[in-house]
Enzyme design. Structure first.
Site, PDB file in Angstrom:
ATOM      1  N   ASN A  70      -5.748  12.122   0.833  1.00  0.00           N
ATOM      2  CA  ASN A  70      -4.788  11.058   1.742  1.00  0.00           C
ATOM      3  C   ASN A  70      -5.314  10.351   2.682  1.00  0.00           C
ATOM      4  OD1 ASN A  70      -1.903  10.368   2.177  1.00  0.00           O
ATOM      5  ND2 ASN A  70      -2.359  11.489   4.173  1.00  0.00           N
ATOM      6  N   LYS A  71      -4.896   9.510   3.305  1.00  0.00           N
ATOM      7  CA  LYS A  71      -5.629   8.506   4.315  1.00  0.00           C
ATOM      8  C   LYS A  71      -6.553   9.277   5.208  1.00  0.00           C
ATOM      9  CE  LYS A  71      -5.084   4.902   4.298  1.00  0.00           C
ATOM     10  NZ  LYS A  71      -6.132   4.195   3.493  1.00  0.00           N
ATOM     11  N   ASP A  99      -2.243  10.910  -1.727  1.00  0.00           N
ATOM     12  CA  ASP A  99      -2.542   9.670  -2.741  1.00  0.00           C
ATOM     13  C   ASP A  99      -3.059  10.281  -4.184  1.00  0.00           C
ATOM     14  OD1 ASP A  99      -3.022   8.368   0.017  1.00  0.00           O
ATOM     15  OD2 ASP A  99      -2.918   6.839  -1.553  1.00  0.00           O
ATOM     16  N   ARG A 123       0.879  -1.355  -0.185  1.00  0.00           N
ATOM     17  CA  ARG A 123       0.084   0.100  -0.040  1.00  0.00           C
ATOM     18  C   ARG A 123       1.039   1.258   0.132  1.00  0.00           C
ATOM     19  NH1 ARG A 123       2.512   1.913   3.613  1.00  0.00           N
ATOM     20  NH2 ARG A 123       1.124   3.590   3.665  1.00  0.00           N
ATOM     21  N   GLY A 124       0.255   2.466  -0.180  1.00  0.00           N
ATOM     22  CA  GLY A 124       1.091   3.637  -0.209  1.00  0.00           C
ATOM     23  C   GLY A 124       1.193   3.937  -1.627  1.00  0.00           C
ATOM     24  N   ALA A 125       0.645   5.136  -2.002  1.00  0.00           N
ATOM     25  CA  ALA A 125       0.567   5.635  -3.510  1.00  0.00           C
ATOM     26  C   ALA A 125       1.673   5.358  -4.214  1.00  0.00           C
ATOM     27  CB  ALA A 125       0.095   6.910  -3.523  1.00  0.00           C
ATOM     28  N   ARG A 140      -7.371  -0.302  -6.980  1.00  0.00           N
ATOM     29  CA  ARG A 140      -7.529   0.806  -6.109  1.00  0.00           C
ATOM     30  C   ARG A 140      -7.949   2.410  -6.718  1.00  0.00           C
ATOM     31  NH1 ARG A 140      -4.852   0.982  -0.399  1.00  0.00           N
ATOM     32  NH2 ARG A 140      -6.720   1.777   0.044  1.00  0.00           N
TER      33      ARG A 140
END
Lengths: 332, 332
Positions: free
Chosen positions: A233-234, A223, A46-48, A80
């Site tokens: 973002n998250k 993101d 995960r993580g853009a 995603r």
């Protein structure tokens, strides 16, 4: 220890299973684009930036296996929706495929280039960002925008690393970041590995420490950054931004320029992924809420440009008005 | 189902073990003040009014067993520092002990009176609070200020119950409230038992739903209200108050008048309990963070009076300036 979430073996992509950190360090091997897609969807990786790099290798694998690259691209693109780096990396790979007749060697080289450029870009943005911090600084971060979220070094945590490397005294507070606990499991682990001063708090404690004047700056990842600077973002990032604004603390977004989506005019055009209720109501497969309870689970939120002090990119630090700065940097 | 966290049997205090809800409904029986003290400290029972009532029964048990009531009082008083209802109930019991020569019968009657008055007071404050809500209202609440936090009916959730009983259409969003998950485990369960519309979110999602205009009001409980209106409540309350202020949403505190501490001039004089790191880093005894990580765990925070729209008490709804209103109500 140098933390990296992925390695390319020449014929497979190995991903550090981030769902199991910090309890277990287990690598998952992907031989096909479908395996890479599942790993992205299920948040093994995960993580853009990291999912962008992973998808690029997914397309290299497609070409190496003689599969249809375009078909694989559409599969991976849907894994995603919020992080634009995924679409960015896929588009770049598709262009290379078109130019090279889907040459396996060319696509493998392109994926490696995307990975190397991400790592290099993070080191550069880290240095730019470090200049914004004082000699002795306490930084709040949310989620994990670290080595684990990128090809290595990290974006928000890249700035932290560069600041530490430049001799600054940096203390980090990490929000645990429910429901996936990327802060507790990943950021805390990653910084602890390198001996960087880190303190874990639950998300709802941030306000209390802002009130006590604990934080000198907030740095988060992204993101997707819209043309006007609005940033997805998250989930929880927006709350932190409101708190930073209310307490006069600078709020920085750190991201490679591949996170900027100039075709997206503002935050309202960014799709927000809604994930499953079970991710909120269960922990280790055990229920933490009554059965059948209604749940909302937006995985991201949008911080409006007006709450962002500066956007730290590998092309320099961009200050408001962001629209102008982002367009200028896109031509640089 | 009528939810109540405690029952008096005539020679023991039975407490619903709130650490195990909603998975298990288990009652813990206390025969001694020391057992009551441990139950309060370990959070078998929690919620400012509920721990006040429990401590009162602890002193009744002391008198019934021929133990020193003053000694038992000091033991119980130290169990948890932030909620003033604990000290308030103990002081009231000590006065009754002084008047009655520590008569077991008198102390038992006094504890029952404290319990009954709390329940009755909650029904009253619920009706006062319901008048503040529109015909169709979505309310955000934090932690559990429900039947489980009181002798029954609840404070913040007492307002919700009264609003529902008055025919209003009420939807509740419950913050899960890390680290103890009182929102996920207790508020969600309690409202679900009564068929009240409730949606669970993680704490860090609240900002996103404020931004979307989802909430018409916030209602929370309180552990201590200072003379100027500053209010200590479960960690995370301050963040919710800042968000409510930033989005123009009314922020209500609901509490029995026993929560008001006029000897405490403002929030800076309220002691904030710091609890153990393990409560943040473990879930079901399993680690969710790397071993040895530094943690902060303030269990409460203070919301300044300027962020509070009104304080809903059993003596009426008090609006700013709170100092004046609270002092007037204390004489009523």
């Amino acid at each position: 220890m140098q933390v990296q979430p992925l390695r390319w073996t020449g014929d497979s992509l190995e991903l550090l299973d981030q769902r199991r950190l910090p309890r277990e360090v287990i690598w998952v091997t992907c031989h096909t684009p479908r395996e890479v897609e599942a790993a992205i969807r299920d948040m093994v990786v995960r993580g853009a930036p990291a999912i962008g790099v992973s998808a690029a290798f997914g397309l290299a694998l497609a070409a190496m296996r003689g599969e249809d690259v375009k078909e694989a691209a559409e599969l991976l693109r849907a894994a995603r929706p919020t992080a634009v780096n995924l679409a960015w990396a896929i588009d770049r790979m598709l262009q290379r495929a078109a130019e090279s007749g889907s040459s396996a060697a060319a696509l493998q080289r392109e994926a490696i280039a995307i990975m190397d450029e991400d790592l290099e870009g993070n080191r550069r943005l880290g240095r730019y960002g470090a200049e914004l911090l004082g000699r002795s600084t306490t930084v709040l971060t949310h989620c994990n925008a670290g080595a684990l979220a990128t090809a290595g070094y990290g974006t928000a945590l890249g700035v932290i690393r560069a600041a530490v490397e430049s001799g600054r005294k940096i203390a980090v507070f990490a929000d645990e970041t429910r429901p996936y606990l990327q802060g507790a499991r990943l950021t805390a682990w990653e910084l602890q590995q390198e001996g960087i001063d880190v303190t874990l708090i639950t998300d709802n404690m941030a306000g209390h420490f802002f009130q006590q004047g604990k934080f000198d700056a907030v740095i988060v990842g992204a993101d997707r950054i819209a043309a006007n600077g609005d940033t997805a973002n998250k989930i929880g990032t927006y709350t932190v931004a409101v708190l930073a604004g209310a307490h006069g603390v600078p709020f920085y977004v750190a991201a490679p320029f591949s996170t900027v989506d100039l075709r997206c005019p503002d935050g309202s055009a960014i799709p927000i992924e809604e994930r499953s209720a079970a991710e909120v109501t269960q922990m280790f497969g055990m229920p933490i809420a009554p059965e059948g309870i209604a749940v909302r689970h937006p995985a991201f939120d949008v911080t409006p440009a007006r709450l962002i002090t500066a956007i730290i990119t590998d092309r320099g630090v961009i200050k408001p008005p962001f629209e102008e700065g982002l367009r200028a940097a896109s031509r640089s």
